[in-house]
Write a protein that holds these residues in place. Structure first.
Motif, PDB file in Angstrom:
ATOM      1  N   GLY A 146      41.733  55.253  28.782  1.00  0.00           N
ATOM      2  CA  GLY A 146      41.603  54.782  30.153  1.00  0.00           C
ATOM      3  C   GLY A 146      42.528  55.535  31.080  1.00  0.00           C
ATOM      4  N   SER A 147      42.862  54.902  32.197  1.00  0.00           N
ATOM      5  CA  SER A 147      43.717  55.531  33.203  1.00  0.00           C
ATOM      6  C   SER A 147      44.250  54.459  34.146  1.00  0.00           C
ATOM      7  N   PRO A 148      45.443  54.681  34.730  1.00  0.00           N
ATOM      8  CA  PRO A 148      45.890  53.763  35.787  1.00  0.00           C
ATOM      9  C   PRO A 148      44.879  53.651  36.918  1.00  0.00           C
ATOM     10  N   ALA A 149      44.112  54.714  37.166  1.00  0.00           N
ATOM     11  CA  ALA A 149      43.099  54.660  38.216  1.00  0.00           C
ATOM     12  C   ALA A 149      42.040  53.612  37.909  1.00  0.00           C
ATOM     13  N   GLY A 150      41.738  53.415  36.652  1.00  0.00           N
ATOM     14  CA  GLY A 150      40.768  52.410  36.260  1.00  0.00           C
ATOM     15  C   GLY A 150      41.313  51.006  36.320  1.00  0.00           C
ATOM     16  N   GLN A 151      42.625  50.875  36.297  1.00  0.00           N
ATOM     17  CA  GLN A 151      43.254  49.561  36.388  1.00  0.00           C
ATOM     18  C   GLN A 151      43.476  49.139  37.841  1.00  0.00           C
ATOM     19  N   ARG A 152      43.757  50.129  38.725  1.00  0.00           N
ATOM     20  CA  ARG A 152      44.164  49.795  40.084  1.00  0.00           C
ATOM     21  C   ARG A 152      43.382  50.516  41.176  1.00  0.00           C
ATOM     22  N   TRP A 263      48.978  46.189  29.685  1.00  0.00           N
ATOM     23  CA  TRP A 263      48.334  45.854  30.952  1.00  0.00           C
ATOM     24  C   TRP A 263      47.705  44.472  30.844  1.00  0.00           C
ATOM     25  N   SER A 264      47.798  43.697  31.927  1.00  0.00           N
ATOM     26  CA  SER A 264      47.117  42.408  31.962  1.00  0.00           C
ATOM     27  C   SER A 264      45.630  42.631  32.180  1.00  0.00           C
ATOM     28  N   HIS A 265      44.836  41.671  31.734  1.00  0.00           N
ATOM     29  CA  HIS A 265      43.420  41.688  32.028  1.00  0.00           C
ATOM     30  C   HIS A 265      43.196  41.010  33.371  1.00  0.00           C
ATOM     31  N   PRO A 266      42.185  41.424  34.122  1.00  0.00           N
ATOM     32  CA  PRO A 266      41.924  40.758  35.397  1.00  0.00           C
ATOM     33  C   PRO A 266      41.741  39.257  35.201  1.00  0.00           C
ATOM     34  N   GLN A 267      42.371  38.488  36.080  1.00  0.00           N
ATOM     35  CA  GLN A 267      42.254  37.041  35.990  1.00  0.00           C
ATOM     36  C   GLN A 267      42.453  36.432  37.375  1.00  0.00           C
ATOM     37  N   GLU A 268      41.984  35.230  37.547  1.00  0.00           N
ATOM     38  CA  GLU A 268      42.174  34.537  38.814  1.00  0.00           C
ATOM     39  C   GLU A 268      43.660  34.258  39.030  1.00  0.00           C
ATOM     40  N   VAL A 269      44.152  34.509  40.240  1.00  0.00           N
ATOM     41  CA  VAL A 269      45.570  34.298  40.520  1.00  0.00           C
ATOM     42  C   VAL A 269      45.805  33.152  41.485  1.00  0.00           C
ATOM     43  N   ASN A 270      44.758  32.665  42.123  1.00  0.00           N
ATOM     44  CA  ASN A 270      44.901  31.546  43.048  1.00  0.00           C
ATOM     45  C   ASN A 270      43.548  30.867  43.178  1.00  0.00           C
ATOM     46  N   ALA A 271      43.564  29.614  43.574  1.00  0.00           N
ATOM     47  CA  ALA A 271      42.311  28.878  43.735  1.00  0.00           C
ATOM     48  C   ALA A 271      42.492  27.805  44.803  1.00  0.00           C
ATOM     49  N   ALA A 272      41.418  27.461  45.456  1.00  0.00           N
ATOM     50  CA  ALA A 272      41.398  26.364  46.429  1.00  0.00           C
ATOM     51  C   ALA A 272      40.063  25.647  46.288  1.00  0.00           C
TER      52      ALA A 272
END
Length: 318
Positions: A146-152, A263-272
């Motif tokens: 992979g690459s940092p570009a693929g993460q961010r 690296w963390s996997h994408p996840q929800e960081v906030n909710a309403a």
């Protein structure tokens, strides 16, 4: 002799794009741990030169020159490993190209070429390897690059970032699909001084100083940025291919310089929540003080270069 926990003696590996740079470093590290290696590159001379170097170091290595991307190329690579070494245990999907352009200037050809090599090349090679490994019934390791570009994300790299993000997603998906077969699947996220990273202005003078004058990379790069040589990234590959990592799968692991990261996997960081569901006006009223109060950052942070650390662009006069 290799550490028993990392000993790959009797195993066979295919490393795509391993004629030079990071790919060659991965192939060299696998060979040093005892694996036989199929060296792949689109350049026949580079592939044969790399394979000859490994053989000169006492390894079993052969060259297979083919551009990855098609099913036919993937089948050739797997077949070469089986014909030469009797098996396939490790696949490293390193082959890649760049066609950097901002969105409004990127052509269909720019996009398709990068996606075909990185994303489809990873898919076709991994599929062919998985078929063979499942037939063998002894497990195996798929190591996707992979690459940092693929993460961010990264400015000017629509095609590359999209392909690398897809590779991370494929690693997570395949880790589930291949778990019963004992095949681990991980993505590595290397950061190293290569021809690709030399195009980044912040890194260029340090890479040039390393390449042209043998100057060591400074600590603010090796430690602070996790940026080093291709060889610094290579140790992760035999580890992930070994019995020491049999319980490591579905992960994105960064390495570079003196640093290794998870690296963390994408996840929800906030909710309403809104009773009965959301209306556009309610989202607008709540966004900045609620779910969107801390927006996520994008892009690869620029290196923080201490002014005193900048290397001279020319060697001092004698």
């Amino acid at each position: 002799m290799p550490d028993p926990a990392i000993d790959l003696t009797g195993k066979a590996a295919v490393v795509t794009g391993s004629g030079r740079g990071l790919g060659l470093a991965y192939a060299t590290a696998l060979a040093a741990s005892g694996a036989a290696v199929v060296v792949n590159d689109v350049d026949p001379e580079a592939a044969e030169r790399a394979a000859a170097t490994l053989r000169g170091q006492g390894a079993r290595a052969v060259a297979e020159a083919v551009a990855v991307g098609t099913s036919e190329a993937a089948d050739r690579l797997v077949a070469r490993a089986v014909s030469e070494f009797g098996r396939l245990d490790v696949l490293v999907t390193n082959a890649g190209i760049l066609r950097d352009r901002v969105l409004w200037k990127m052509t269909d050809e720019d996009f398709d070429a990068v996606v075909a090599t990185h994303l489809k090349g990873t898919f076709t090679c991994a599929r062919a390897a998985a078929v063979r490994m499942r037939e063998q019934g002894e497990g195996g390791s798929l190591i996707l690059v992979g690459s940092p570009a693929g993460q961010r994300g990264n400015f000017g790299q629509t095609n590359y970032a999209a392909a690398k993000a897809g590779i991370a997603a494929m690693a997570r998906t395949w880790s589930m699909e291949l778990a019963k077969a004992g095949i681990t699947v991980n993505a590595i996220v290397p950061v190293a001084a290569t021809a690709m990273t030399e195009t980044i202005p912040a890194f260029a003078p340090y890479i040039q100083a390393l390449r042209e004058r043998g100057e060591a990379l400074p600590d603010f790069l090796r430690k602070g940025e996790g940026f080093g040589t291709p060889e610094d990234c290579a140790a992760l590959v035999p580890f992930l291919a070994s019995d020491a990592a049999r319980d490591v799968t579905g992960q994105c692991v960064g390495i570079g310089g003196d640093r290794i990261t998870l690296w963390s996997h994408p996840q929800e960081v906030n909710a309403a929540y809104a009773e009965g569901g959301w209306r556009p006006e309610a989202i607008a009223a709540a966004w900045h003080t609620g779910v969107g109060s801390v927006p996520q950052t994008v892009g690869i942070p620029a290196p923080k270069v201490p002014s005193a650390q900048t290397p001279a662009t020319e060697a001092p006069a004698a």
